[in-house]
Scaffold this motif. Structure first.
Motif, PDB file in Angstrom:
ATOM      1  N   MET A   1       0.850  -1.195   0.000  1.00 12.62           N
ATOM      2  CA  MET A   1       0.000   0.000   0.000  1.00 12.62           C
ATOM      3  C   MET A   1       0.882   1.242   0.000  1.00 12.62           C
ATOM      4  N   PRO A   2       0.511   2.282  -0.761  1.00 13.91           N
ATOM      5  CA  PRO A   2       1.299   3.517  -0.752  1.00 13.91           C
ATOM      6  C   PRO A   2       1.208   4.219   0.598  1.00 13.91           C
ATOM      7  N   LYS A   3       2.360   4.666   1.117  1.00 12.34           N
ATOM      8  CA  LYS A   3       2.378   5.385   2.390  1.00 12.34           C
ATOM      9  C   LYS A   3       2.017   6.839   2.142  1.00 12.34           C
ATOM     10  N   VAL A   4       1.049   7.342   2.899  1.00  9.85           N
ATOM     11  CA  VAL A   4       0.548   8.707   2.751  1.00  9.85           C
ATOM     12  C   VAL A   4       0.714   9.435   4.076  1.00  9.85           C
ATOM     13  N   GLY A   5       1.353  10.589   4.051  1.00  8.21           N
ATOM     14  CA  GLY A   5       1.473  11.402   5.249  1.00  8.21           C
ATOM     15  C   GLY A   5       0.253  12.276   5.453  1.00  8.21           C
ATOM     16  N   ILE A   6      -0.131  12.473   6.703  1.00  7.85           N
ATOM     17  CA  ILE A   6      -1.236  13.377   7.055  1.00  7.85           C
ATOM     18  C   ILE A   6      -0.674  14.450   7.969  1.00  7.85           C
ATOM     19  N   LEU A   7      -0.935  15.694   7.624  1.00  7.74           N
ATOM     20  CA  LEU A   7      -0.450  16.826   8.413  1.00  7.74           C
ATOM     21  C   LEU A   7      -1.651  17.607   8.914  1.00  7.74           C
ATOM     22  N   THR A   8      -1.919  17.512  10.216  1.00  6.93           N
ATOM     23  CA  THR A   8      -3.103  18.139  10.783  1.00  6.93           C
ATOM     24  C   THR A   8      -2.836  18.489  12.242  1.00  6.93           C
ATOM     25  N   PHE A   9      -3.886  18.929  12.964  1.00  7.38           N
ATOM     26  CA  PHE A   9      -3.761  19.265  14.394  1.00  7.38           C
ATOM     27  C   PHE A   9      -4.107  18.011  15.211  1.00  7.38           C
ATOM     28  N   HIS A  10      -3.239  17.032  15.176  1.00  2.17           N
ATOM     29  CA  HIS A  10      -3.607  15.721  15.703  1.00  2.17           C
ATOM     30  C   HIS A  10      -3.481  15.612  17.217  1.00  2.17           C
ATOM     31  N   ARG A  11      -2.836  16.561  17.888  1.00  2.03           N
ATOM     32  CA  ARG A  11      -2.681  16.478  19.341  1.00  2.03           C
ATOM     33  C   ARG A  11      -3.561  17.470  20.101  1.00  2.03           C
ATOM     34  N   CYS A  12      -4.525  18.045  19.423  1.00  2.00           N
ATOM     35  CA  CYS A  12      -5.457  18.948  20.119  1.00  2.00           C
ATOM     36  C   CYS A  12      -6.327  18.163  21.098  1.00  2.00           C
ATOM     37  N   ILE A  13      -6.587  18.765  22.241  1.00  3.42           N
ATOM     38  CA  ILE A  13      -7.507  18.162  23.213  1.00  3.42           C
ATOM     39  C   ILE A  13      -8.901  18.679  22.865  1.00  3.42           C
ATOM     40  N   ASN A  14      -9.418  18.145  21.783  1.00  7.55           N
ATOM     41  CA  ASN A  14     -10.655  18.637  21.178  1.00  7.55           C
ATOM     42  C   ASN A  14     -11.306  17.475  20.442  1.00  7.55           C
ATOM     43  N   TYR A  15     -12.590  17.250  20.698  1.00  8.74           N
ATOM     44  CA  TYR A  15     -13.265  16.094  20.110  1.00  8.74           C
ATOM     45  C   TYR A  15     -13.246  16.140  18.584  1.00  8.74           C
ATOM     46  N   GLY A  16     -13.537  17.302  18.006  1.00 13.51           N
ATOM     47  CA  GLY A  16     -13.571  17.407  16.557  1.00 13.51           C
ATOM     48  C   GLY A  16     -12.219  17.145  15.933  1.00 13.51           C
ATOM     49  N   SER A  17     -11.155  17.716  16.512  1.00 16.03           N
ATOM     50  CA  SER A  17      -9.813  17.512  15.966  1.00 16.03           C
ATOM     51  C   SER A  17      -9.417  16.043  16.020  1.00 16.03           C
ATOM     52  N   PHE A  18      -9.723  15.381  17.145  1.00 14.55           N
ATOM     53  CA  PHE A  18      -9.402  13.958  17.233  1.00 14.55           C
ATOM     54  C   PHE A  18     -10.106  13.176  16.140  1.00 14.55           C
ATOM     55  N   TRP A  19     -11.413  13.389  15.994  1.00 13.90           N
ATOM     56  CA  TRP A  19     -12.173  12.564  15.059  1.00 13.90           C
ATOM     57  C   TRP A  19     -11.861  12.891  13.608  1.00 13.90           C
ATOM     58  N   GLN A  20     -11.486  14.138  13.306  1.00 15.07           N
ATOM     59  CA  GLN A  20     -11.055  14.445  11.943  1.00 15.07           C
ATOM     60  C   GLN A  20      -9.862  13.581  11.560  1.00 15.07           C
ATOM     61  N   ALA A  21      -8.870  13.525  12.458  1.00 13.75           N
ATOM     62  CA  ALA A  21      -7.674  12.736  12.184  1.00 13.75           C
ATOM     63  C   ALA A  21      -8.000  11.244  12.139  1.00 13.75           C
ATOM     64  N   ARG A  22      -8.761  10.756  13.118  1.00 14.44           N
ATOM     65  CA  ARG A  22      -9.092   9.333  13.176  1.00 14.44           C
ATOM     66  C   ARG A  22      -9.859   8.891  11.932  1.00 14.44           C
ATOM     67  N   CYS A  23     -10.856   9.679  11.530  1.00 14.34           N
ATOM     68  CA  CYS A  23     -11.675   9.301  10.378  1.00 14.34           C
ATOM     69  C   CYS A  23     -10.884   9.379   9.078  1.00 14.34           C
ATOM     70  N   LEU A  24      -9.977  10.346   8.966  1.00 14.26           N
ATOM     71  CA  LEU A  24      -9.171  10.434   7.744  1.00 14.26           C
ATOM     72  C   LEU A  24      -8.220   9.246   7.653  1.00 14.26           C
ATOM     73  N   VAL A  25      -7.609   8.864   8.771  1.00 10.59           N
ATOM     74  CA  VAL A  25      -6.749   7.677   8.779  1.00 10.59           C
ATOM     75  C   VAL A  25      -7.539   6.444   8.342  1.00 10.59           C
TER      76      VAL A  25
END
Length: 354
Positions: A1-25
């Motif tokens: 599988m091709p490796k894809v980097g994700i650059l986002t606010f992944h360490r925010c203590i925020n429900y929306g930020s967590f789920w954006q990263a989790r769902c994109l992964v």
């Protein structure tokens, strides 16, 4: 599988930020990619996150009795974030030495919001030093930066180096068109594009039925409207993640998985947060939302895009509107618009993953 980097606010203590990263992964995995979140670190940003986590209502200070609950919430986020597939850690302003990716996706979240209180103006999110042969954005946003103001040439020049640009709101699309003279594809937030199965185990959460409140600093007229409707339906009002003393109960230490289950288990939702609207839409929950200056662009554009403008309320909104928006199922046309946008978003991702 091709490796894809994700650059986002992944360490925010925020429900929306967590789920954006989790769902994109999870979404990229479903498309046959091998996603890795670029693990940028900053002591300054970490302190800012913790300060916000323990004092979210400044200038009003948190009661000392709330500190252990907020500490528990922080620990739950740390455990959840540890489940991400992460690159090697690096300083946010010194990305040299990271492995090179064939493709890096920048977004989702307010990665281009130059006025973000601690992430604003970080060149990394504009592509500087990112080790990628191809650089694209997915569901990026400029946050509360108005299109009429736009961005300076310095930042526009950096974005011109992107191989593909997609945004999640019309305001950001207008900035790209005006300042880059370029087309940006409108796509869905990852939570709407790749909705996660909600966690039904709610731990210390309330038993249904209840009205879910997500957000803080609500105006008095909104509080009054919500209380009148909830009382007419004999529903408890439960606030998650933040203290709202006008509600019946507080659930301050909920983690991100508990948050998903909490919204899924509610009778209806009252919010002033973008992802309060998003999780209402994912779960087909009746909801009302009031706009704040900081979130008016992204919430206003989201509700217009999916046809949910009637769920925005103001001081002049009559009680009958609360009854209709909170007591009746969502308009089926909303789901139809989301389905159409999923196709558009999926086409964009399929193209950039080739």
């Amino acid at each position: 599988m091709p490796k894809v980097g994700i650059l986002t606010f992944h360490r925010c203590i925020n429900y929306g930020s967590f789920w954006q990263a989790r769902c994109l992964v999870d979404g990229l995995r479903s498309l046959g990619a091998d996603p890795v979140i670029l693990d940028h670190r900053s002591a300054h940003i970490r302190r800012a996150e913790l300060r916000c986590a323990f004092q979210p209502l400044l200038p009003a200070r948190s009661a000392r009795a709330d500190f252990p609950l907020y500490a528990s919430k922080v620990r739950k986020f740390a455990e959840a974030i540890a489940s991400y597939p992460l690159s090697g850690a690096f300083e946010i302003d010194s990305p040299a030495g990271i492995e090179t990716f064939g493709l890096v996706l920048v977004g989702s979240d307010e990665v281009w919001n130059l006025s973000h209180p601690w992430y604003g103006g970080r060149p990394l999110f504009y592509g500087e030093g990112v080790p990628a042969r191809r650089l694209v954005s997915y569901a990026a946003t400029f946050g509360n930066l108005p299109a009429a103001q736009g961005i300076e040439a310095y930042w526009a020049d950096k974005l011109r180096e992107f191989d593909g640009i997609s945004v999640r709101d019309a305001n950001s699309r207008a900035i790209i068109a005006k300042d880059l003279k370029r087309h940006a594809t409108l796509v869905l937030d990852p939570c709407l594009q790749f909705p996660a199965s909600p966690a039904r185990s709610q731990g210390n959460g309330p038993m249904p039925p209840y009205l879910a409140v997500y957000g803080h600093s609500f105006p008095d007229w909104f509080q009054a409207g919500i209380r009148r409707w909830a009382e007419s339906c004999s529903l408890d009002i439960v606030s998650i993640g933040y203290r709202n003393d006008w509600t019946d109960r507080q659930w301050l230490d909920a983690g991100p998985y508990e948050f998903a289950g909490f919204i899924a288990g509610s009778a209806a939702v009252a919010t002033n947060f973008f992802h309060g609207c998003v999780f209402s839409l994912i779960n087909a929950k009746p909801f009302v939302c009031t706009l704040s200056d900081y979130r008016s662009n992204k919430i206003g554009d989201l509700t217009r895009t999916v046809g949910a403008e009637d769920h925005l309320v103001s001081e002049e909104t009559p009680l009958a509107t609360y009854e209709a928006m909170l007591g009746e199922p969502l308009d089926p046309g909303i789901a139809a618009r989301i389905a159409k946008l999923r196709l558009q978003s999926g086409t964009y991702l399929a193209d950039v993953l080739q």
